[in-house]
Design a protein around this motif. Structure first.
Motif, PDB file in Angstrom:
ATOM      1  N   SER A   3      45.255  46.574  44.474  1.00  0.00           N
ATOM      2  CA  SER A   3      44.947  47.473  43.925  1.00  0.00           C
ATOM      3  C   SER A   3      43.754  47.263  43.738  1.00  0.00           C
ATOM      4  O   SER A   3      42.840  46.369  43.750  1.00  0.00           O
ATOM      5  CB  SER A   3      45.263  47.593  42.915  1.00  0.00           C
ATOM      6  OG  SER A   3      46.306  47.251  41.990  1.00  0.00           O
ATOM      7  N   ASP A   4      42.614  47.772  43.217  1.00  0.00           N
ATOM      8  CA  ASP A   4      41.392  48.697  43.080  1.00  0.00           C
ATOM      9  C   ASP A   4      40.923  47.657  41.513  1.00  0.00           C
ATOM     10  O   ASP A   4      40.872  46.999  41.684  1.00  0.00           O
ATOM     11  CB  ASP A   4      41.017  49.893  43.162  1.00  0.00           C
ATOM     12  CG  ASP A   4      40.626  50.089  44.637  1.00  0.00           C
ATOM     13  OD1 ASP A   4      40.179  49.276  45.308  1.00  0.00           O
ATOM     14  OD2 ASP A   4      40.325  52.062  45.249  1.00  0.00           O
ATOM     15  N   THR A   5      42.193  48.233  41.022  1.00  0.00           N
ATOM     16  CA  THR A   5      42.301  47.671  39.219  1.00  0.00           C
ATOM     17  C   THR A   5      42.389  46.312  39.313  1.00  0.00           C
ATOM     18  O   THR A   5      41.024  45.405  38.699  1.00  0.00           O
ATOM     19  CB  THR A   5      43.068  48.292  38.672  1.00  0.00           C
ATOM     20  OG1 THR A   5      43.357  49.604  38.278  1.00  0.00           O
ATOM     21  CG2 THR A   5      43.426  47.802  37.479  1.00  0.00           C
ATOM     22  N   ILE A   6      42.983  45.749  40.146  1.00  0.00           N
ATOM     23  CA  ILE A   6      42.933  43.401  40.197  1.00  0.00           C
ATOM     24  C   ILE A   6      41.542  43.800  40.693  1.00  0.00           C
ATOM     25  O   ILE A   6      41.285  42.990  40.501  1.00  0.00           O
ATOM     26  CB  ILE A   6      44.185  43.345  41.388  1.00  0.00           C
ATOM     27  CG1 ILE A   6      45.651  43.984  40.443  1.00  0.00           C
ATOM     28  CG2 ILE A   6      44.396  42.109  41.384  1.00  0.00           C
ATOM     29  CD1 ILE A   6      47.057  43.890  41.415  1.00  0.00           C
ATOM     30  N   LYS A   7      41.027  44.203  42.179  1.00  0.00           N
ATOM     31  CA  LYS A   7      39.588  43.760  42.803  1.00  0.00           C
ATOM     32  C   LYS A   7      38.633  43.631  41.478  1.00  0.00           C
ATOM     33  O   LYS A   7      38.141  42.680  41.383  1.00  0.00           O
ATOM     34  CB  LYS A   7      39.991  44.560  44.280  1.00  0.00           C
ATOM     35  CG  LYS A   7      40.514  44.541  44.734  1.00  0.00           C
ATOM     36  CD  LYS A   7      39.594  45.543  45.857  1.00  0.00           C
ATOM     37  CE  LYS A   7      40.709  45.255  46.892  1.00  0.00           C
ATOM     38  NZ  LYS A   7      40.574  46.226  48.421  1.00  0.00           N
ATOM     39  N   LYS A   8      38.789  45.083  40.687  1.00  0.00           N
ATOM     40  CA  LYS A   8      37.535  44.708  40.059  1.00  0.00           C
ATOM     41  C   LYS A   8      37.357  43.624  38.128  1.00  0.00           C
ATOM     42  O   LYS A   8      36.786  43.045  38.418  1.00  0.00           O
ATOM     43  CB  LYS A   8      37.880  46.651  38.897  1.00  0.00           C
ATOM     44  CG  LYS A   8      37.621  47.606  40.150  1.00  0.00           C
ATOM     45  CD  LYS A   8      37.604  48.982  39.093  1.00  0.00           C
ATOM     46  CE  LYS A   8      37.182  50.278  40.164  1.00  0.00           C
ATOM     47  NZ  LYS A   8      37.339  51.296  39.640  1.00  0.00           N
ATOM     48  N   ARG A   9      38.974  42.994  38.540  1.00  0.00           N
ATOM     49  CA  ARG A   9      39.201  41.991  37.232  1.00  0.00           C
ATOM     50  C   ARG A   9      38.526  41.254  37.852  1.00  0.00           C
ATOM     51  O   ARG A   9      38.393  40.427  37.690  1.00  0.00           O
ATOM     52  CB  ARG A   9      40.703  42.334  36.921  1.00  0.00           C
ATOM     53  CG  ARG A   9      41.093  43.429  36.143  1.00  0.00           C
ATOM     54  CD  ARG A   9      41.900  43.463  35.265  1.00  0.00           C
ATOM     55  NE  ARG A   9      41.986  45.409  34.117  1.00  0.00           N
ATOM     56  CZ  ARG A   9      43.351  45.287  33.599  1.00  0.00           C
ATOM     57  NH1 ARG A   9      44.355  44.389  34.776  1.00  0.00           N
ATOM     58  NH2 ARG A   9      43.202  46.644  33.074  1.00  0.00           N
ATOM     59  N   LEU A  10      39.291  40.558  38.785  1.00  0.00           N
ATOM     60  CA  LEU A  10      38.066  39.230  39.465  1.00  0.00           C
ATOM     61  C   LEU A  10      37.017  39.081  39.979  1.00  0.00           C
ATOM     62  O   LEU A  10      36.308  37.719  39.978  1.00  0.00           O
ATOM     63  CB  LEU A  10      38.985  39.547  41.434  1.00  0.00           C
ATOM     64  CG  LEU A  10      40.404  39.529  41.683  1.00  0.00           C
ATOM     65  CD1 LEU A  10      40.827  39.805  43.181  1.00  0.00           C
ATOM     66  CD2 LEU A  10      41.284  38.124  40.831  1.00  0.00           C
ATOM     67  N   GLU A  85      44.553  33.695  39.923  1.00  0.00           N
ATOM     68  CA  GLU A  85      43.513  33.968  40.283  1.00  0.00           C
ATOM     69  C   GLU A  85      42.723  33.726  41.803  1.00  0.00           C
ATOM     70  O   GLU A  85      42.262  34.786  42.694  1.00  0.00           O
ATOM     71  CB  GLU A  85      41.845  34.164  39.105  1.00  0.00           C
ATOM     72  CG  GLU A  85      42.729  34.847  37.643  1.00  0.00           C
ATOM     73  CD  GLU A  85      41.529  35.042  36.921  1.00  0.00           C
ATOM     74  OE1 GLU A  85      41.154  33.975  36.856  1.00  0.00           O
ATOM     75  OE2 GLU A  85      41.753  35.543  36.399  1.00  0.00           O
ATOM     76  N   GLU A  86      42.822  32.427  41.786  1.00  0.00           N
ATOM     77  CA  GLU A  86      42.305  31.878  43.042  1.00  0.00           C
ATOM     78  C   GLU A  86      42.826  32.783  44.552  1.00  0.00           C
ATOM     79  O   GLU A  86      42.178  32.606  45.512  1.00  0.00           O
ATOM     80  CB  GLU A  86      42.378  30.733  42.914  1.00  0.00           C
ATOM     81  CG  GLU A  86      41.838  29.917  44.656  1.00  0.00           C
ATOM     82  CD  GLU A  86      42.317  28.142  43.899  1.00  0.00           C
ATOM     83  OE1 GLU A  86      41.860  27.314  45.591  1.00  0.00           O
ATOM     84  OE2 GLU A  86      42.234  27.697  42.676  1.00  0.00           O
ATOM     85  N   ALA A  87      44.151  32.690  44.694  1.00  0.00           N
ATOM     86  CA  ALA A  87      45.283  33.399  45.202  1.00  0.00           C
ATOM     87  C   ALA A  87      44.451  35.224  46.007  1.00  0.00           C
ATOM     88  O   ALA A  87      44.672  35.326  46.864  1.00  0.00           O
ATOM     89  CB  ALA A  87      46.796  33.512  45.253  1.00  0.00           C
ATOM     90  N   GLU A  88      44.605  35.901  45.008  1.00  0.00           N
ATOM     91  CA  GLU A  88      44.059  36.739  45.221  1.00  0.00           C
ATOM     92  C   GLU A  88      42.247  36.843  45.320  1.00  0.00           C
ATOM     93  O   GLU A  88      42.949  37.737  46.696  1.00  0.00           O
ATOM     94  CB  GLU A  88      43.918  37.218  43.917  1.00  0.00           C
ATOM     95  CG  GLU A  88      45.279  37.963  42.767  1.00  0.00           C
ATOM     96  CD  GLU A  88      44.680  38.234  41.715  1.00  0.00           C
ATOM     97  OE1 GLU A  88      45.868  39.553  41.196  1.00  0.00           O
ATOM     98  OE2 GLU A  88      44.735  38.553  41.114  1.00  0.00           O
ATOM     99  N   ARG A  89      41.595  35.825  45.741  1.00  0.00           N
ATOM    100  CA  ARG A  89      40.549  36.020  45.782  1.00  0.00           C
ATOM    101  C   ARG A  89      41.177  35.631  47.580  1.00  0.00           C
ATOM    102  O   ARG A  89      39.700  36.613  48.144  1.00  0.00           O
ATOM    103  CB  ARG A  89      39.404  35.015  45.177  1.00  0.00           C
ATOM    104  CG  ARG A  89      38.660  35.361  44.144  1.00  0.00           C
ATOM    105  CD  ARG A  89      38.096  34.074  43.858  1.00  0.00           C
ATOM    106  NE  ARG A  89      38.368  33.262  43.625  1.00  0.00           N
ATOM    107  CZ  ARG A  89      38.753  32.978  42.078  1.00  0.00           C
ATOM    108  NH1 ARG A  89      38.655  33.514  41.225  1.00  0.00           N
ATOM    109  NH2 ARG A  89      39.367  31.580  41.468  1.00  0.00           N
TER     110      ARG A  89
END
Length: 92
Positions: A3-10, A85-89
């Protein structure tokens, strides 16, 4: 898809705001003692972690986002923030 929210938090360079929170002195002293045991540099970093954990849990509970529920499940299983966070990146 994340989601855009998670992308922004990264984004580590996102805008920050200073706030003031009144807390009992004994709570702050406990956080100061616990922070190094949990691997934090100080009690403020620990407090941010607590807020972030609670926020993610509540967002997952009240969101229909599959990603948020998945992250909450990983947290419940004890997967550290840094690993998530690493996995999300890597997914982005």
């Amino acid at each position: 898809m994340i989601s855009d929210t998670i992308k922004k938090r990264l984004n580590k360079d996102r805008p920050m705001i200073s706030i003031t929170v009144r807390m009992p002195e004994d709570v702050v002293e406990s956080m100061k003692a616990l922070a190094p045991l949990r691997g934090f540099s100080g009690y403020q970093a620990l407090l941010k972690s607590y807020v972030g954990e609670g926020l993610r849990r509540d967002e997952a509970q009240f969101s229909s986002s599959r990603e948020a529920r998945f992250i909450a499940a990983l947290k419940k299983l004890g997967v550290p923030d840094s690993v998530i966070e690493e996995a999300e990146r890597d997914v982005v």
